[in-house]
Design a protein around this motif. Structure first.
Motif, PDB file in Angstrom:
ATOM      1  N   GLU A 313      48.281 -19.213  32.996  1.00 33.33           N
ATOM      2  CA  GLU A 313      48.358 -17.863  33.854  1.00 33.33           C
ATOM      3  C   GLU A 313      48.786 -16.466  32.797  1.00 33.33           C
ATOM      4  O   GLU A 313      50.222 -16.854  32.446  1.00 33.33           O
ATOM      5  N   SER A 314      48.063 -15.714  32.604  1.00 35.35           N
ATOM      6  CA  SER A 314      48.520 -14.493  31.904  1.00 35.35           C
ATOM      7  C   SER A 314      48.208 -13.156  32.460  1.00 35.35           C
ATOM      8  O   SER A 314      47.276 -12.982  32.734  1.00 35.35           O
ATOM      9  N   THR A 315      49.270 -12.448  32.161  1.00 33.70           N
ATOM     10  CA  THR A 315      48.986 -10.928  32.717  1.00 33.70           C
ATOM     11  C   THR A 315      49.288 -10.187  31.483  1.00 33.70           C
ATOM     12  O   THR A 315      50.532 -10.268  30.925  1.00 33.70           O
ATOM     13  N   PHE A 316      48.692  -9.003  31.200  1.00 35.41           N
ATOM     14  CA  PHE A 316      49.130  -8.131  30.191  1.00 35.41           C
ATOM     15  C   PHE A 316      48.714  -6.758  30.576  1.00 35.41           C
ATOM     16  O   PHE A 316      47.635  -6.221  31.486  1.00 35.41           O
ATOM     17  N   GLY A 317      49.634  -5.798  30.268  1.00 33.83           N
ATOM     18  CA  GLY A 317      49.219  -4.354  30.488  1.00 33.83           C
ATOM     19  C   GLY A 317      49.888  -3.404  29.292  1.00 33.83           C
ATOM     20  O   GLY A 317      51.026  -3.674  28.787  1.00 33.83           O
ATOM     21  N   ARG A 318      49.042  -2.471  29.141  1.00 33.12           N
ATOM     22  CA  ARG A 318      49.413  -1.563  27.860  1.00 33.12           C
ATOM     23  C   ARG A 318      48.940  -0.221  28.389  1.00 33.12           C
ATOM     24  O   ARG A 318      47.825   0.220  29.034  1.00 33.12           O
ATOM     25  N   VAL A 319      49.733   0.829  27.981  1.00 35.51           N
ATOM     26  CA  VAL A 319      49.186   2.219  28.228  1.00 35.51           C
ATOM     27  C   VAL A 319      49.367   2.978  26.999  1.00 35.51           C
ATOM     28  O   VAL A 319      50.237   3.062  26.210  1.00 35.51           O
ATOM     29  N   PHE A 320      48.098   3.519  26.754  1.00 35.89           N
ATOM     30  CA  PHE A 320      47.886   4.152  25.429  1.00 35.89           C
ATOM     31  C   PHE A 320      47.836   5.706  25.945  1.00 35.89           C
ATOM     32  O   PHE A 320      47.235   6.215  27.015  1.00 35.89           O
ATOM     33  N   GLY A 321      48.753   6.527  25.179  1.00 37.44           N
ATOM     34  CA  GLY A 321      48.962   7.983  25.543  1.00 37.44           C
ATOM     35  C   GLY A 321      48.502   8.645  24.238  1.00 37.44           C
ATOM     36  O   GLY A 321      48.901   8.135  22.936  1.00 37.44           O
ATOM     37  N   VAL A 335      49.850  13.387  18.565  1.00 37.38           N
ATOM     38  CA  VAL A 335      50.885  12.476  18.915  1.00 37.38           C
ATOM     39  C   VAL A 335      50.512  11.200  20.120  1.00 37.38           C
ATOM     40  O   VAL A 335      49.900  11.493  20.875  1.00 37.38           O
ATOM     41  N   LYS A 336      50.721   9.893  19.507  1.00 34.17           N
ATOM     42  CA  LYS A 336      50.406   9.083  20.402  1.00 34.17           C
ATOM     43  C   LYS A 336      51.567   8.250  20.838  1.00 34.17           C
ATOM     44  O   LYS A 336      52.780   8.168  20.165  1.00 34.17           O
ATOM     45  N   PHE A 337      51.435   7.718  21.910  1.00 33.32           N
ATOM     46  CA  PHE A 337      52.564   6.829  22.506  1.00 33.32           C
ATOM     47  C   PHE A 337      52.096   5.741  23.291  1.00 33.32           C
ATOM     48  O   PHE A 337      50.953   5.741  23.815  1.00 33.32           O
ATOM     49  N   GLY A 338      53.009   4.670  23.468  1.00 31.15           N
ATOM     50  CA  GLY A 338      52.468   3.512  24.310  1.00 31.15           C
ATOM     51  C   GLY A 338      53.642   2.612  24.743  1.00 31.15           C
ATOM     52  O   GLY A 338      54.677   2.627  24.042  1.00 31.15           O
ATOM     53  N   VAL A 339      53.315   1.943  25.836  1.00 31.15           N
ATOM     54  CA  VAL A 339      54.490   0.992  26.361  1.00 31.15           C
ATOM     55  C   VAL A 339      53.664   0.025  26.703  1.00 31.15           C
ATOM     56  O   VAL A 339      52.497   0.270  27.484  1.00 31.15           O
ATOM     57  N   GLY A 340      53.874  -1.526  26.740  1.00 34.13           N
ATOM     58  CA  GLY A 340      53.215  -2.386  27.365  1.00 34.13           C
ATOM     59  C   GLY A 340      54.082  -3.752  27.504  1.00 34.13           C
ATOM     60  O   GLY A 340      55.292  -3.713  26.898  1.00 34.13           O
ATOM     61  N   GLY A 341      53.507  -4.805  28.083  1.00 27.77           N
ATOM     62  CA  GLY A 341      53.988  -6.014  28.274  1.00 27.77           C
ATOM     63  C   GLY A 341      53.099  -7.125  28.562  1.00 27.77           C
ATOM     64  O   GLY A 341      52.037  -6.637  28.921  1.00 27.77           O
ATOM     65  N   ALA A 342      53.481  -8.161  28.528  1.00 24.09           N
ATOM     66  CA  ALA A 342      52.504  -9.255  28.737  1.00 24.09           C
ATOM     67  C   ALA A 342      53.612 -10.587  29.193  1.00 24.09           C
ATOM     68  O   ALA A 342      54.766 -10.794  28.660  1.00 24.09           O
ATOM     69  N   ASN A 343      53.086 -11.237  30.329  1.00 23.77           N
ATOM     70  CA  ASN A 343      53.700 -12.391  30.880  1.00 23.77           C
ATOM     71  C   ASN A 343      52.760 -13.959  30.569  1.00 23.77           C
ATOM     72  O   ASN A 343      51.567 -13.589  31.089  1.00 23.77           O
ATOM     73  N   SER A 344      53.141 -14.812  30.284  1.00 25.92           N
ATOM     74  CA  SER A 344      52.272 -16.054  30.095  1.00 25.92           C
ATOM     75  C   SER A 344      53.142 -17.058  30.736  1.00 25.92           C
ATOM     76  O   SER A 344      54.256 -17.419  30.230  1.00 25.92           O
ATOM     77  N   GLU A 345      52.570 -18.037  31.629  1.00 22.31           N
ATOM     78  CA  GLU A 345      53.284 -19.167  31.714  1.00 22.31           C
ATOM     79  C   GLU A 345      52.080 -20.431  31.633  1.00 22.31           C
ATOM     80  O   GLU A 345      50.951 -20.476  32.060  1.00 22.31           O
ATOM     81  N   ASN A 346      52.437 -21.580  31.052  1.00 20.42           N
ATOM     82  CA  ASN A 346      51.366 -22.683  30.867  1.00 20.42           C
ATOM     83  C   ASN A 346      52.310 -23.974  31.124  1.00 20.42           C
ATOM     84  O   ASN A 346      53.469 -24.277  31.086  1.00 20.42           O
TER      85      ASN A 346
END
Length: 743
Positions: A313-321, A335-346
């Motif tokens: 199971e994986s979830t990821f998210g990222r915000v592009f600005g 100017v661009k900016f971003g923040v994000g993360g991802a979790n995965s379990e297997n």
């Protein structure tokens, strides 16, 4: 069995044959002629947004079509918009990429999973970007539906404003934009492969309130696949006696679910500045079951049957600005900016059984990965002097990875590093400057310089890793529009690019093989890896036909230093000697190739011709690795040839369009090391579609992909001790129906 023995022998005999048998502004340079025209328009009709027309070439101010943008770009760039993305009813972006010029996909036909390769080079040679930025871990082309994508940009040479980790080139996937969509778009489809259904539904809703506009795009999908393969294995001991000979029948069943969303919000300020924010969210779950059955042909196989159950199971998210600020003199700050993360379990549980049905061993793998990252960057652009467009900018990125990997054999760690907690972080800093300018009225150039530094550090129970790399990358692109021939031009590039050592190749987090052998080793890392550096030359001739046609011929050469290859060796562990693969820098390599492309409407060549669009491309690649014996000492995974042929026919008097494409990649051999030879079988993929338009707002698409259902063959052989393994994987045709409507 004879079939697989013959396949294995063919792989061995082949070795003895001679060689002859980010969003709208995340784009490659577009040429200084456009800024000049924008300045002239501004002087005639002043407007604070005049420089926003830089990419527009028509009097009406509409966006240039894909071919026109390609023609005007100083660096070689191909653009594929919604027409190409929708044509064949593909279920994921990877299926679209395989039809693009010079692009191949690894893995079996219709299944993917082997990564995307430009010019036959993958695994870090081809840079993948989403909205001009590196995607988070957990992102895969096989999980990205085309409905989430606005266009795909293929840039054959590095440019200073993107990372120059692009020895083969860059593929930039631009997510859906709202600049031209006014209607609610609803799509629902179902595809069937091997009798198993995979439905999906998507919805795109635009909106506007005052100075705020938005586009919400959501897709929900469910998939199910079956796979079957037959593997022949034969291994000898070091004294030449037979160790084992077996035939392994494997069957697997997997189920997947996914939810993707990419809303986009744009706010326009009173001074015409714009602020754009685009979250990109994904949730994927996969469950699979594998059953392997062994037929003993000789010696003593390790087991008679293997059962494996896996969950991930994986979830990821990222915000592009993106903030775009316009200044006097047609200057602008982006100017661009971003923040994000991802979790995965297997997790994976494997059980082996003997020939009498008795339980033998239990392998238990569990993994938990957490990724976090943030980045910012910017570009200041200003026209200077006559015909010059200067840009300077920066990129900053910080990523953090935490990983727990447990691998047990009957409850005991497989070896000392197994089960260790691992934490790693990476810092990337880059500065760049570039200038696009006119040398003459018909001769334009782009000159850029980028400095990029990467620092990687990790801690674990086994050791600590620190690795630093710094690379200067000068790049030069030029295009000459031939006098007297308005539709003909010549391109040339001289570039410096590199491939950074992947994080997973540097840290010592192991991947354990249940059937450990020299051809199925465990995998681990090497903290002392250096980046690969490449000097490249590109040449191209382009002839444009009508508004949407092109015929082109191009060639390239890349000289690579400090090539990274994996070396396999036996290592003492708590469970005895095990084969482990670790990456090492082995020396120099060279690759070259030619790429031919034709794309046009038949009516551009023949009067009163039917409404037929034709597409064809062919690529031929050569490579050699200096410290590995020939004749098959190629870059690993690089096919020798690839070709595509396609056509669309819009029937006269009927709201019906018929089309199809054929993709071909022949088999090839690669000398992975002086002891190991790898064989990859040919791939032929036929895709067909029919599109019926009921009205201007509703249409139905019937599609079939991988209709030839050709088996996919691979083999590997090692000379000492002698080991041979060959696999034939079954592939499946996919047929489906999609309803598309606007509300």
């Amino acid at each position: 069995m004879n079939t697989y023995v013959s396949l294995a022998c063919a792989a061995l005999l082949g070795a003895a044959l001679p060689a002859g048998a980010a969003g709208q502004d995340s784009q490659a340079p577009a040429g200084p002629q456009q800024p000049q025209q924008a300045q002239q328009n501004a002087s005639q009709a002043p407007s604070p947004a005049a420089d926003d027309k830089l990419q527009q070439v028509t009097i009406s101010g509409s966006r240039a079509n894909d071919i026109e943008q390609r023609r005007l770009s100083t660096a070689s760039k191909m653009i594929f918009g919604r027409e190409e993305l929708d044509r064949n009813g593909d279920s994921n972006v990877g299926e679209i990429l395989k039809r693009l010029p010079g692009v191949t996909m690894g893995g079996p036909p219709g299944r993917g999973g082997g990564g995307v390769r430009m010019r036959g080079m993958g695994n870090g040679y081809t840079q993948m970007l989403v909205n001009g930025e590196r995607p988070p871990p957990g992102f895969s082309l096989e999980s990205l539906p085309p409905d989430q994508v606005e266009r795909i940009e293929v840039i054959r040479g590095p440019v200073a404003e993107h990372s120059t980790q692009a020895i083969a080139g860059t593929i930039n996937i631009v997510l859906r934009e709202g600049y031209q969509q006014k209607d609610i778009q609803f799509r629902v489809s179902d595809s069937v492969s091997g009798g198993l259904h995979s439905p999906d539904v998507s919805l795109a809703m635009p909106g506007k309130s005052g100075k705020l506009s938005w586009l919400t795009n959501v897709m929900l999908r469910q998939g199910r696949n079956e796979n079957a393969s037959t593997t022949y294995d034969r291994s000898e001991r070091r004294d030449g006696s037979l160790d084992s000979e077996q035939l392994l029948e494997g069957r697997s069943d997997s189920r997947s679910k996914g939810l993707h969303a990419s809303p986009r919000f744009t706010y326009t300020f009173d001074n015409k500045d714009t602020l754009t924010v685009q979250p990109f969210l994904g949730l994927n779950r996969n469950d699979s079951r594998l059953d392997n059955t062994v037929t003993r042909l000789g010696g003593e196989p390790d087991y008679a049957r293997l059962d494996q159950e896996s969950e991930s199971e994986s979830t990821f998210g990222r915000v592009f600005g993106n903030w775009l600020h316009r200044m006097d003199g047609n200057a602008k700050l982006d100017v661009k900016f971003g923040v994000g993360g991802a979790n995965s379990e297997n997790s994976s549980l494997r059980r082996t059984y003997g020939f009498a049905g008795e339980p033998l061993r239990v392998f238990n793998d569990r993994g938990d990965t957490r990724f976090r990252g943030a980045n910012t960057g910017g570009k200041f652009t200003k026209p200077i002097a006559k015909g010059h467009l200067l840009a300077v900018g920066w990129d900053l990125e910080y990523t953090r990875l935490k990983q727990v990997q447990v691998a047990e054999d009957d409850g005991s760690p497989l070896y000392e590093e197994s089960g260790a907690n691992l934490a790693a972080n990476q810092r990337r800093i880059a500065l760049f400057a570039q200038d696009e300018f006119d040398i003459t009225e018909r001769w334009s150039a782009y000159l850029g310089l980028r400095w990029e530094g990467i620092r990687t550090a990790s801690t674990g129970a086994a050791n600590q890793v620190k690795n630093e790399s710094r690379v200067w990358s000068p790049v030069l692109h030029t295009v000459w529009r031939i006098p007297g021939k308005d539709k003909d031009q010549v391109r040339a590039s001289l570039t410096r690019s590199y491939r950074a050592a992947p994080l997973n190749d540097m840290i010592a987090a192991p991947t354990i093989s249940a059937d450990n052998s020299i051809v199925r080793p465990d995998r681990s890392g090497n903290p002392d890896l250096k980046p690969e550096l490449a000097t490249g030359i590109d040449l191209a001739y382009e002839h444009y036909i009508g508004r949407t046609g092109i015929v082109s011929a191009s060639g390239f050469v890349r000289h690579v230093d400090d090539l990274i290859r994996r070396a396999v060796s036996e290592v003492p562990t708590a469970q005895g000697l095990r084969w482990i693969s670790r990456p090492v820098n082995i020396g120099k390599a060279r690759t070259s190739g030619i790429e031919l492309e034709a794309k046009f409407q038949l009516s551009d060549l023949m009067a009163d011709a039917p409404a037929v669009d034709l597409r064809a491309n062919y690529s031929r690649f050569w490579s050699d690795v200096e410290d590995i014996q020939g004749p098959h000492n190629r870059l690993e995974g690089q096919a020798e040839q690839t070709a595509n042929l396609g056509a669309d026919w819009r029937l006269k008097g009927l709201p019906l369009t018929l089309g199809g494409s054929l993709n071909w990649t022949p088999d090839y051999l690669v000398q992975v090391s002086n002891e190991e030879l790898a064989f990859t079988g040919s791939k032929r993929q036929l895709d067909l579609f029919a599109l019926w338009k009921f009205s201007a707002t509703t249409q139905v698409r019937l599609f079939g992909n991988n209709l030839l259902s050709q088996d996919y063959d691979t083999a590997r052989s090692v000379s000492l001790p002698e080991v041979l393994t060959s696999t034939r994987s079954r592939t499946y045709a996919t047929v489906g129906l999609r309803l598309e409507t606007k509300l």
